[in-house]
Design a protein around this motif. Structure first.
Motif, PDB file in Angstrom:
ATOM      1  N   THR A 114       0.843  -1.235  -0.019  1.00  0.00           N
ATOM      2  CA  THR A 114       0.025   0.098   0.013  1.00  0.00           C
ATOM      3  C   THR A 114       1.065   1.216   0.013  1.00  0.00           C
ATOM      4  O   THR A 114       1.921   1.057   0.412  1.00  0.00           O
ATOM      5  CB  THR A 114      -0.878  -0.137   1.342  1.00  0.00           C
ATOM      6  N   LYS A 115       0.390   2.353  -0.551  1.00  0.00           N
ATOM      7  CA  LYS A 115       0.994   3.587  -0.609  1.00  0.00           C
ATOM      8  C   LYS A 115       1.435   4.107   0.870  1.00  0.00           C
ATOM      9  O   LYS A 115       2.676   4.510   0.966  1.00  0.00           O
ATOM     10  CB  LYS A 115       0.256   4.521  -1.115  1.00  0.00           C
ATOM     11  N   GLN A 116       0.873   3.704   2.004  1.00  0.00           N
ATOM     12  CA  GLN A 116       1.063   4.156   3.399  1.00  0.00           C
ATOM     13  C   GLN A 116       2.329   3.448   3.744  1.00  0.00           C
ATOM     14  O   GLN A 116       3.273   3.982   4.513  1.00  0.00           O
ATOM     15  CB  GLN A 116      -0.207   4.089   4.222  1.00  0.00           C
ATOM     16  N   ARG A 117       2.539   2.293   3.474  1.00  0.00           N
ATOM     17  CA  ARG A 117       3.536   1.123   3.656  1.00  0.00           C
ATOM     18  C   ARG A 117       4.944   1.822   3.308  1.00  0.00           C
ATOM     19  O   ARG A 117       5.978   1.454   3.540  1.00  0.00           O
ATOM     20  CB  ARG A 117       3.047  -0.317   3.287  1.00  0.00           C
ATOM     21  N   GLU A 118       5.005   2.431   2.167  1.00  0.00           N
ATOM     22  CA  GLU A 118       6.299   2.791   1.448  1.00  0.00           C
ATOM     23  C   GLU A 118       6.839   4.038   1.974  1.00  0.00           C
ATOM     24  O   GLU A 118       8.015   4.729   1.428  1.00  0.00           O
ATOM     25  CB  GLU A 118       5.990   3.147   0.017  1.00  0.00           C
ATOM     26  N   PHE A 119       6.220   4.888   2.807  1.00  0.00           N
ATOM     27  CA  PHE A 119       6.622   6.047   3.189  1.00  0.00           C
ATOM     28  C   PHE A 119       8.159   6.072   3.929  1.00  0.00           C
ATOM     29  O   PHE A 119       9.103   6.929   3.702  1.00  0.00           O
ATOM     30  CB  PHE A 119       5.868   6.677   4.350  1.00  0.00           C
ATOM     31  N   ARG A 120       8.624   4.895   4.562  1.00  0.00           N
ATOM     32  CA  ARG A 120       9.748   4.698   5.041  1.00  0.00           C
ATOM     33  C   ARG A 120      10.645   3.759   4.411  1.00  0.00           C
ATOM     34  O   ARG A 120      11.720   3.162   5.054  1.00  0.00           O
ATOM     35  CB  ARG A 120       9.677   4.383   6.507  1.00  0.00           C
ATOM     36  N   ARG A 121      10.076   3.492   3.405  1.00  0.00           N
ATOM     37  CA  ARG A 121      10.953   2.072   2.578  1.00  0.00           C
ATOM     38  C   ARG A 121      11.402   2.925   1.407  1.00  0.00           C
ATOM     39  O   ARG A 121      11.270   3.795   0.949  1.00  0.00           O
ATOM     40  CB  ARG A 121       9.898   1.065   2.147  1.00  0.00           C
ATOM     41  N   ARG A 122      12.535   2.029   0.941  1.00  0.00           N
ATOM     42  CA  ARG A 122      13.333   2.409  -0.346  1.00  0.00           C
ATOM     43  C   ARG A 122      12.760   1.987  -1.366  1.00  0.00           C
ATOM     44  O   ARG A 122      13.565   2.020  -2.726  1.00  0.00           O
ATOM     45  CB  ARG A 122      14.899   2.295  -0.172  1.00  0.00           C
ATOM     46  N   THR A 123      11.769   1.051  -1.688  1.00  0.00           N
ATOM     47  CA  THR A 123      11.173   0.490  -2.591  1.00  0.00           C
ATOM     48  C   THR A 123       9.914   1.155  -2.914  1.00  0.00           C
ATOM     49  O   THR A 123       9.142   1.643  -1.915  1.00  0.00           O
ATOM     50  CB  THR A 123      11.145  -1.003  -2.403  1.00  0.00           C
ATOM     51  N   GLN A 124       9.372   0.734  -4.428  1.00  0.00           N
ATOM     52  CA  GLN A 124       8.103   1.285  -4.505  1.00  0.00           C
ATOM     53  C   GLN A 124       7.314   0.431  -5.077  1.00  0.00           C
ATOM     54  O   GLN A 124       7.601  -0.313  -6.354  1.00  0.00           O
ATOM     55  CB  GLN A 124       8.212   2.489  -5.716  1.00  0.00           C
ATOM     56  N   ASN A 125       6.378  -0.319  -4.608  1.00  0.00           N
ATOM     57  CA  ASN A 125       5.497  -1.377  -4.830  1.00  0.00           C
ATOM     58  C   ASN A 125       3.841  -1.130  -4.757  1.00  0.00           C
ATOM     59  O   ASN A 125       3.185  -2.196  -5.065  1.00  0.00           O
ATOM     60  CB  ASN A 125       5.683  -2.694  -4.002  1.00  0.00           C
ATOM     61  N   SER A 126       3.479   0.227  -4.848  1.00  0.00           N
ATOM     62  CA  SER A 126       2.177   0.279  -4.798  1.00  0.00           C
ATOM     63  C   SER A 126       1.636   0.880  -6.192  1.00  0.00           C
ATOM     64  O   SER A 126       0.323   0.738  -6.199  1.00  0.00           O
ATOM     65  CB  SER A 126       1.865   1.609  -3.918  1.00  0.00           C
ATOM     66  N   GLY A 127       2.333   0.962  -7.214  1.00  0.00           N
ATOM     67  CA  GLY A 127       1.912   1.259  -8.550  1.00  0.00           C
ATOM     68  C   GLY A 127       1.144  -0.093  -9.140  1.00  0.00           C
ATOM     69  O   GLY A 127       1.743  -0.958  -9.117  1.00  0.00           O
ATOM     70  N   VAL A 128      -0.117   0.438  -9.913  1.00  0.00           N
ATOM     71  CA  VAL A 128      -0.767  -0.694 -10.505  1.00  0.00           C
ATOM     72  C   VAL A 128      -1.131  -0.059 -11.761  1.00  0.00           C
ATOM     73  O   VAL A 128      -1.383   0.934 -11.974  1.00  0.00           O
ATOM     74  CB  VAL A 128      -2.072  -1.350  -9.738  1.00  0.00           C
ATOM     75  N   VAL A 129      -1.385  -1.018 -12.804  1.00  0.00           N
ATOM     76  CA  VAL A 129      -1.960  -0.607 -14.104  1.00  0.00           C
ATOM     77  C   VAL A 129      -3.044  -1.601 -14.728  1.00  0.00           C
ATOM     78  O   VAL A 129      -2.742  -2.980 -14.299  1.00  0.00           O
ATOM     79  CB  VAL A 129      -0.959  -0.448 -15.172  1.00  0.00           C
ATOM     80  N   VAL A 130      -4.124  -1.332 -15.243  1.00  0.00           N
ATOM     81  CA  VAL A 130      -5.189  -2.273 -15.614  1.00  0.00           C
ATOM     82  C   VAL A 130      -5.134  -2.171 -17.163  1.00  0.00           C
ATOM     83  O   VAL A 130      -5.602  -0.897 -17.659  1.00  0.00           O
ATOM     84  CB  VAL A 130      -6.337  -2.022 -14.907  1.00  0.00           C
ATOM     85  N   THR A 131      -4.950  -3.028 -17.752  1.00  0.00           N
ATOM     86  CA  THR A 131      -4.994  -2.941 -19.270  1.00  0.00           C
ATOM     87  C   THR A 131      -6.404  -2.483 -19.908  1.00  0.00           C
ATOM     88  O   THR A 131      -7.310  -3.641 -19.400  1.00  0.00           O
ATOM     89  CB  THR A 131      -4.451  -4.227 -20.033  1.00  0.00           C
ATOM     90  N   GLY A 132      -6.690  -1.826 -20.562  1.00  0.00           N
ATOM     91  CA  GLY A 132      -7.916  -1.284 -21.252  1.00  0.00           C
ATOM     92  C   GLY A 132      -8.331  -2.426 -22.238  1.00  0.00           C
ATOM     93  O   GLY A 132      -7.449  -3.126 -22.894  1.00  0.00           O
TER      94      GLY A 132
END
Length: 686
Positions: free
Chosen positions: A471-489
């Motif tokens: 989740t976005k809130q979990r990444e505040f103190r982390r050095r990784t970014q895993n909250s981005g999602v994409v849904v193919t149209g």
């Protein structure tokens, strides 16, 4: 191929590597390859339970450019360093840079291309030459016959090559194979080494790093000697000398912002190393980038940085270079697209010739650790191979064979990963008709129809399809970014892809321990093509302050894929460039559909499964009649930097003490064997 499956038959660590004498150590391999080709090896076929004679051939080798010279026998140094161009190599000796540069890419353009006549954009000369011709097997054999007797061994003194020998140093031992001379492609270059060399050249030139930049005092003196790009020549004011800043270098403020931007970038878990550890904000320096870091920088970061800090024409050329390597390194390749890439790389190289100095187009060498064999890569590789072999027999402890992968979907419970559904009307209907319906209803469908439990579970992280989601809130103190999602149209959404970030991960629980996972997301406004999303030929950027579909935040986890965002330097505000990527160990193979015929109820034969990595639309490189670099390459907004006059020659470029430099008369036609501080001789180790 992973490390544990490599077989290193022979590695010789130490201060002296085999170099050109590698043929002596390749003799056992050649003997086995001859046996494979001529006699064959008895092999047991488990499917037919029969023994047959297996014949095999060596198609090509994969190596870096210095090793190319050791294996092929063609020296990759000097005047004729290009093995493909052979005797038609276009090179120029840089007097003050003390090295050869390799340009002249206009001869690969179509004969009527307008750039061939625009001499003011290149080297002040028109270029109507044709591309180098391809040398056939017969011509290569004739050239190899001109090589004299080659004595292997470190004790023998290397003889100077004659003009007839060109750049051949030996007849490679691979030519002992009967089929080797008939192969059109005998040696391949490792793309990771090429990417690292190019990324280092560009990065250090942009940062104007002392001692590493390709735009230095000697390169400006060579420009003055060659007589073009006068706006970049050294300026003399009596006894004072100044050097104008170039458009392809960053000023102090831009370098500080670039280092700050680079250190703040977050990548998904397992995507790459922490590049911020290689960035020093205080000293404004970048060091310690590994090969994979340069791979990510060249393809992902360079286009964004170039578009944000450099002039539009320079930024476009570097963006097209990064897009070229990104398409070349894709998991799936299209033959037609490869033909387009072959055409585009010529245009890109011509654009780079218009921008960078000749010293940019050289052959890079590698610094080796000759002090201690224990610190060499070869020694470390032997240790890794031994430990890997021993770990195969250790059953009671965790090893690299028994250790689960980092983002593996372990201990999966039975889940329901279906399409979107509405239970308000569907649940009562299926409960009413289940007993009276003639056909059997599957257990999954019945559990779905009964509806989920009123109590749901929420999580801050999960692993789906080999990717870690946070989740976005979990990444505040982390050095990784895993909250981005994409849904193919799809067709219903006009093939419009939806981008967002995860706020919550919801688990719906059904009967018999079945699970459905949902992502609660903030969706960015991709419907507004001006204020919400910007799409160009190379990048997609979204406004992360504008959201969309606030009343429909949920999406099935099976329908979403992961992406990440990098702050867009080209736009003001909170804009992020979308970065899609595919997991290296997960393949998106479509299911085999069962098509039932109406008459005979026989299943049809579907097409073969093909790995089809989702790829962006590749836009061919644009090359029109307009001047790509029409303005001067100096930066009038920055005062020229002062240069110590003791390091500079007189204004006409003549050396005060010419004994310390190599002039063109010292470089003979036999090419590149003059040993100097900046030039390598063939007897040096590669």
């Amino acid at each position: 191929m992973k490390d544990q499956f490599f077989i290193t038959s022979l590695i010789i660590p130490g201060p002296r590597s085999p170099g050109n004498e590698i043929d002596v150590y390749l003799q056992p391999l050649i003997d086995e390859l001859l046996e494979f080709w001529v006699d064959g090896v008895p092999t047991y076929d488990a499917s037919t339970k029969e023994t047959f004679m297996l014949h095999a051939a060596l198609l090509w080798t994969i190596n870096d450019f210095p090793a190319y010279g050791n294996l092929s026998g063609w020296s990759t140094k000097g005047k004729l360093a290009c093995p493909s161009c052979n005797a038609d190599t276009d090179s120029n000796w840089l007097k003050y840079g003390r090295k050869h540069c390799y340009m002249g890419h206009r001869r690969f353009l179509p004969p009527d291309h307008i750039w061939r006549r625009k001499k003011w954009l290149f080297n002040s000369r028109e270029d109507h030459r044709m591309p180098p011709r391809e040398f056939g097997p017969e011509e290569i054999q004739i050239q190899l016959q001109m090589i004299g007797d080659v004595q292997f061994g470190k004790s023998h003194r290397k003889k100077k090559r004659t003009a007839e020998e060109l750049n051949w140093t030996k007849c490679s031992i691979f030519f002992v194979l009967p089929y080797w001379s008939t192969l059109r492609l005998r040696h391949n270059l490792d793309v990771m080494h090429i990417e690292k060399n190019i990324a280092d050249n560009i990065l250090f030139t942009l940062m104007n790093s002392l001692g590493k930049s390709k735009d230095n005092i000697n390169s400006r003196r060579d420009l003055e000697l060659l007589g073009y790009r006068k706006e970049l020549h050294l300026i003399w004011h009596g006894d004072r000398v100044t050097m104008p800043h170039a458009q392809y270098t960053l000023n102090v403020e831009q370098r500080n912002k670039f280092c700050e931007w680079l250190s703040d970038i977050k990548f998904p878990d397992g995507f790459t190393s922490n590049i911020s550890n290689c960035v020093s904000r205080r000293d404004c320096k970048i060091s310690g980038l590994k090969s994979h870091d340069c791979h990510v920088f060249l393809q992902r970061l360079l286009p964004i940085a170039a578009g944000g800090y450099l002039r539009s024409d320079i930024g476009l050329a570097l963006t097209e270079l990064g897009t070229f390597f990104k398409e070349l390194c894709a998991r799936t390749l299209d033959v037609n697209r490869l033909a387009q890439l072959q055409t585009d790389v010529v245009t890109i190289l011509c654009k780079l010739e218009m921008i960078f100095p000749p010293s940019f187009f050289d052959v890079m060498r590698y610094v080796k650790n000759k002090a201690r064999p224990e610190g060499s890569i070869a020694e470390a590789y032997i240790h890794t191979e031994c430990l890997t072999f021993c770990s195969m027999y250790l059953k009671d402890i965790e090893t690299r064979f028994s250790r689960p992968e980092r983002n593996i979907d372990a201990d999966e419970e039975e889940t329901l990963m279906g399409s979107k559904f509405s239970t308000r009307k569907f649940v009562p209907w299926i409960q009413e008709h289940r007993t009276s319906y003639t056909l059997d209803v599957s257990a999954d469908l019945y559990a779905l129809a009964c509806g989920p439990d009123r109590w749901v579970a929420t999580y801050a992280a999960c692993i789906i399809h080999g990717k870690r989601f946070h989740t976005k809130q979990r990444e505040f103190r982390r050095r990784t970014q895993n909250s981005g999602v994409v849904v193919t149209g799809d067709e219903a959404t006009n093939n419009l892809d939806f981008y967002g970030v995860i706020n919550n991960i919801v688990e719906l629980r059904y009967m018999e321990w079945r699970r459905v996972y949902l992502f609660e997301c903030d969706w960015f406004d991709v419907g507004d093509r001006k204020r919400g999303v910007r799409v160009d030929d190379h990048m997609i950027s979204v406004n992360m302050n504008r959201t969309w579909y606030k009343d429909e935040p949920f999406v099935l986890a099976s329908q979403a894929d992961q992406c990440f965002y990098i702050r867009d330097l080209r736009a003001k505000g909170n804009w992020g460039v979308v970065q899609n990527y595919a997991n290296r160990n997960v393949y998106n193979i479509p299911p085999r559909p069962r098509v039932l015929e109406v008459l005979d109820w026989e299943s049809s034969t579907p097409d073969a499964d093909q790995e089809d990595e989702p790829s962006y639309y590749y836009e061919p490189v644009q090359c029109d009649n307009t001047d790509q670099v029409a303005t001067e390459l100096n930066r009038p907004d920055i005062l020229p930097s002062h240069v110590d006059a003791r390091e500079i020659m007189d204004p006409v470029g003549q050396c005060i003490d010419s004994t310390g430099f190599i002039n063109d008369d010292m470089i003979t036609s036999e090419s590149g064997n003059a040993a100097s501080e900046g030039e390598y001789s063939d007897e040096e180790d590669l």
